[in-house]
Design a protein around this motif. Structure first.
Motif, PDB file in Angstrom:
ATOM      1  N   ASP A  45       0.868  -1.258  -0.035  1.00  0.00           N
ATOM      2  CA  ASP A  45       0.124   0.213   0.086  1.00  0.00           C
ATOM      3  C   ASP A  45       0.946   1.320  -0.041  1.00  0.00           C
ATOM      4  N   GLY A  64     -10.865  -1.598  -0.995  1.00  0.00           N
ATOM      5  CA  GLY A  64     -11.615  -0.680  -0.086  1.00  0.00           C
ATOM      6  C   GLY A  64     -11.957   0.633  -0.415  1.00  0.00           C
ATOM      7  N   VAL A  68     -14.464   2.172   2.773  1.00  0.00           N
ATOM      8  CA  VAL A  68     -13.872   2.654   3.890  1.00  0.00           C
ATOM      9  C   VAL A  68     -14.207   3.857   4.233  1.00  0.00           C
ATOM     10  N   ASN A 102      -4.214   1.596  -2.424  1.00  0.00           N
ATOM     11  CA  ASN A 102      -4.545   0.168  -1.739  1.00  0.00           C
ATOM     12  C   ASN A 102      -4.132  -1.124  -2.744  1.00  0.00           C
ATOM     13  N   HIS A 106      -8.729  -6.246   1.249  1.00  0.00           N
ATOM     14  CA  HIS A 106      -8.985  -6.064   2.782  1.00  0.00           C
ATOM     15  C   HIS A 106      -9.655  -7.498   3.069  1.00  0.00           C
ATOM     16  N   GLY A 107      -9.431  -7.692   4.377  1.00  0.00           N
ATOM     17  CA  GLY A 107     -10.262  -8.962   5.043  1.00  0.00           C
ATOM     18  C   GLY A 107      -9.631 -10.252   4.540  1.00  0.00           C
ATOM     19  N   SER A 112      -3.852  -6.083   5.816  1.00  0.00           N
ATOM     20  CA  SER A 112      -4.408  -4.716   5.506  1.00  0.00           C
ATOM     21  C   SER A 112      -4.566  -3.633   6.643  1.00  0.00           C
ATOM     22  N   SER A 113      -5.180  -4.106   7.802  1.00  0.00           N
ATOM     23  CA  SER A 113      -5.244  -3.265   8.880  1.00  0.00           C
ATOM     24  C   SER A 113      -3.796  -2.706   9.488  1.00  0.00           C
ATOM     25  N   SER A 194     -13.863 -11.942   1.484  1.00  0.00           N
ATOM     26  CA  SER A 194     -13.004 -11.502   2.749  1.00  0.00           C
ATOM     27  C   SER A 194     -13.818 -12.363   4.001  1.00  0.00           C
TER      28      SER A 194
END
Length: 311
Positions: A45, A64, A68, A102, A106-107, A112-113, A194
């Motif tokens: 990212d 995302g 987001v 990104n 995600h998930g 990713s987090s 995800s």
């Protein structure tokens, strides 16, 4: 953890210098190393921030982008505020323009987090240097661990390579980095669907049999040796009894893929909390022969350096 000096771009009329960071994807657990082992992957990212005369602005492209929040609830904005507060600088996000590209799903269990948290903390450290003190790398690890809840993804995102992360008796997290053996290649089966880490963590039992804990301890120790010294042991070293069996029913396609790979002699594990799968291979591997519906498959190199500021 090595220092990461800031690099500034020329000032554009109406805004301050742009700061850009590139943060790698990560795979946690690696089988037996639950909540402690992690691996940085060369899929990144890229996030930029600058100060403007206007309100907070968040622009997101890639994974995302449609999901987001585009305000101060955005995880990177919250991480920037955490770093600013820790450094004793004003944490009001007004006047920030955040731009996110990104490339980490995600998930999917590919960090990713953790990447968002690390990106925000690094950006916040640079912004804080204008009005506060500069946070150390160890402080960033502690802040990232507090935000993520455990250090297995944030540690490799920060320092790269293969990491063993733990929290000392003083409550301070520590990351030990090791180089991956040059013969080891990573195959990522990125799940197109995800899952929620919160949900999959809730599937784990409060206690496990003593024999399972003992087996995982032995395999985790062997995995350190296999990943860094002798890849011949990767298949037995990636066995797990603590988390993957309990999560299998929630991701049947991933569990089946991992089982088939392992039956074929390929050291495969669920990546983090899933549903992506990674294989740690040291010999020939035909990616095309293992393409499956619902997964994007490719070799992804290990990221040796972790998150970095870029031009």
């Amino acid at each position: 953890m090595s220092a990461m000096p800031a690099e500034r771009l020329p000032v554009v009329a109406g805004e301050g210098p742009t700061i850009t960071v590139r943060v790698p994807a990560t795979s946690a657990n690696l089988g037996p190393g639950f909540d402690s082992f992690g691996l940085a992957l060369a899929r990144y990212d890229e996030v930029s921030v600058c100060r403007t005369d206007g309100p907070l602005e968040v622009v997101v492209s890639g994974f995302g982008a449609d999901d987001v929040p585009l305000d101060d609830r955005h995880l990177i904005i919250r991480a920037i505020g955490t770093a600013l507060t820790a450094a004793g600088a004003p944490a009001d996000p007004t006047g920030l323009r955040l731009t996110c590209v990104n490339r980490i799903p995600h998930g999917g269990g590919l960090g990713s987090s953790a990447a968002a948290i690390v990106a925000g903390l690094l950006l916040g450290r640079e912004l804080a240097a204008e009005n506060g003190r500069r946070l150390s790398d160890d402080e960033l690890l502690a802040l990232a661990t507090a935000m993520e809840g455990h250090p297995d993804n944030v540690a490799p995102a920060l320092v790269g390579g293969f990491t063993l992360a733990f929290t000392g008796e003083d409550g301070v997290p520590v990351a030990i980095r090791r180089d991956v053996h040059p013969d080891v290649r990573i195959v990522v089966f990125a799940a197109q669907e995800s899952s929620s880490t919160h949900h999959t963590r809730g599937l784990l039992p409060a206690t496990v049999p003593h024999a399972d804990a003992a087996a995982n301890a032995a395999d985790a120790a062997l995995l350190v040796h296999a990943l860094t010294v002798d890849p011949a042991y990767l298949l037995p070293a990636t066995r797990d009894r603590l988390h993957q069996p309990y999560r299998a029913a929630s991701m049947p396609a991933s569990a089946a893929l991992m089982t088939h790979l392992r039956a074929a002699g390929v050291p495969a594990v669920i990546s983090g909390a899933g549903p992506s799968v990674i294989a740690l291979v040291a010999g020939d591997f035909d990616v095309n022969a293992w393409r499956r519906p619902g997964f994007d498959v490719d070799f992804v190199p290990v990221c040796p350096a972790g998150a970095r500021l870029v031009d």
